[in-house]
Design a protein around this motif. Structure first.
Motif, mmCIF file in Angstrom:
data_model
loop_
_atom_site.group_PDB
_atom_site.id
_atom_site.type_symbol
_atom_site.label_atom_id
_atom_site.label_comp_id
_atom_site.label_asym_id
_atom_site.label_seq_id
_atom_site.Cartn_x
_atom_site.Cartn_y
_atom_site.Cartn_z
ATOM 1 N N SER A 1 22.244 21.027 47.238
ATOM 2 C CA SER A 1 22.860 22.320 46.931
ATOM 3 C C SER A 1 24.188 22.440 47.683
ATOM 4 O O SER A 1 24.352 23.289 48.557
ATOM 5 C CB SER A 1 21.906 23.449 47.339
ATOM 6 N N PRO A 2 25.163 21.590 47.345
ATOM 7 C CA PRO A 2 26.403 21.531 48.129
ATOM 8 C C PRO A 2 27.268 22.786 48.062
ATOM 9 O O PRO A 2 28.153 22.967 48.887
ATOM 10 C CB PRO A 2 27.133 20.319 47.552
ATOM 11 N N GLY A 3 27.008 23.664 47.107
ATOM 12 C CA GLY A 3 27.791 24.896 47.011
ATOM 13 C C GLY A 3 27.361 25.961 48.003
ATOM 14 O O GLY A 3 28.077 26.938 48.237
ATOM 15 N N THR A 4 26.198 25.802 48.607
ATOM 16 C CA THR A 4 25.703 26.755 49.601
ATOM 17 C C THR A 4 25.982 26.197 50.983
ATOM 18 O O THR A 4 25.471 25.142 51.343
ATOM 19 C CB THR A 4 24.188 26.987 49.420
ATOM 20 N N VAL A 5 26.809 26.902 51.746
ATOM 21 C CA VAL A 5 27.221 26.421 53.063
ATOM 22 C C VAL A 5 26.902 27.487 54.107
ATOM 23 O O VAL A 5 27.220 28.658 53.924
ATOM 24 C CB VAL A 5 28.736 26.109 53.082
ATOM 25 N N VAL A 6 26.273 27.073 55.183
ATOM 26 C CA VAL A 6 25.986 27.945 56.319
ATOM 27 C C VAL A 6 27.007 27.614 57.402
ATOM 28 O O VAL A 6 27.281 26.443 57.660
ATOM 29 C CB VAL A 6 24.557 27.693 56.848
ATOM 30 N N THR A 7 27.571 28.645 58.016
ATOM 31 C CA THR A 7 28.532 28.410 59.099
ATOM 32 C C THR A 7 27.981 28.985 60.398
ATOM 33 O O THR A 7 27.263 29.976 60.400
ATOM 34 C CB THR A 7 29.899 29.043 58.799
ATOM 35 N N THR A 8 28.331 28.346 61.498
ATOM 36 C CA THR A 8 27.890 28.786 62.814
ATOM 37 C C THR A 8 28.860 28.258 63.859
ATOM 38 O O THR A 8 29.648 27.362 63.588
ATOM 39 C CB THR A 8 26.450 28.307 63.102
ATOM 40 N N ALA A 9 28.759 28.806 65.043
ATOM 41 C CA ALA A 9 29.553 28.306 66.163
ATOM 42 C C ALA A 9 28.927 27.018 66.680
ATOM 43 O O ALA A 9 27.717 26.813 66.587
ATOM 44 C CB ALA A 9 29.607 29.341 67.278
ATOM 45 N N ARG A 10 29.736 26.157 67.227
ATOM 46 C CA ARG A 10 29.257 24.875 67.752
ATOM 47 C C ARG A 10 28.164 25.087 68.816
ATOM 48 O O ARG A 10 27.154 24.393 68.830
ATOM 49 C CB ARG A 10 30.432 24.097 68.349
ATOM 50 N N ALA A 11 28.352 26.057 69.705
ATOM 51 C CA ALA A 11 27.373 26.305 70.771
ATOM 52 C C ALA A 11 26.023 26.733 70.201
ATOM 53 O O ALA A 11 24.970 26.301 70.684
ATOM 54 C CB ALA A 11 27.892 27.360 71.736
ATOM 55 N N GLN A 12 26.042 27.582 69.183
ATOM 56 C CA GLN A 12 24.786 28.031 68.585
ATOM 57 C C GLN A 12 24.063 26.880 67.889
ATOM 58 O O GLN A 12 22.849 26.769 67.972
ATOM 59 C CB GLN A 12 25.026 29.172 67.606
ATOM 60 N N LEU A 13 24.791 26.025 67.200
ATOM 61 C CA LEU A 13 24.165 24.877 66.546
ATOM 62 C C LEU A 13 23.555 23.951 67.587
ATOM 63 O O LEU A 13 22.428 23.470 67.432
ATOM 64 C CB LEU A 13 25.170 24.122 65.674
ATOM 65 N N GLY A 14 24.264 23.726 68.684
ATOM 66 C CA GLY A 14 23.737 22.886 69.752
ATOM 67 C C GLY A 14 22.463 23.467 70.353
ATOM 68 O O GLY A 14 21.486 22.753 70.589
ATOM 69 N N SER A 15 22.442 24.773 70.561
ATOM 70 C CA SER A 15 21.248 25.435 71.089
ATOM 71 C C SER A 15 20.081 25.307 70.126
ATOM 72 O O SER A 15 18.943 25.082 70.530
ATOM 73 C CB SER A 15 21.530 26.920 71.350
ATOM 74 N N PHE A 16 20.361 25.449 68.843
ATOM 75 C CA PHE A 16 19.332 25.331 67.820
ATOM 76 C C PHE A 16 18.724 23.920 67.825
ATOM 77 O O PHE A 16 17.509 23.756 67.839
ATOM 78 C CB PHE A 16 19.926 25.660 66.447
ATOM 79 N N ILE A 17 19.567 22.910 67.866
ATOM 80 C CA ILE A 17 19.088 21.528 67.860
ATOM 81 C C ILE A 17 18.266 21.235 69.115
ATOM 82 O O ILE A 17 17.196 20.624 69.044
ATOM 83 C CB ILE A 17 20.265 20.543 67.706
#
Length: 72
Positions: free
Chosen positions: A36-52
């Protein structure tokens, strides 16, 4: 806006459902699923790192996302 350069894991198999990640010039992270390449989620780098890190530590993704949503 500069076109995003998408990256996928080398473990992604042809025809499989994979996540793509791109970084824009302001360090915003963009995430999409290959099916589903038309659906994109955006986030801050710090939040993505915390999530991972939370996922790697055994947290449930839903619990972590609800925590972040309350902080916004």
């Amino acid at each position: 806006m500069t076109e995003l350069v998408w990256q996928q894991s080398s473990f992604c198999q042809e025809g499989g459902s994979c996540l793509g990640i791109a970084t824009s010039s302001d360090n915003t992270m963009h995430i999409r699923e290959s099916s589903s390449p038309g659906t994109v989620v955006t986030t801050a780098r710090a939040q993505l790192g915390s999530f991972i890190r939370a996922i790697k530590a055994g947290s449930e993704p839903r619990d972590f996302i609800l925590t972040i949503a309350r902080e916004i």
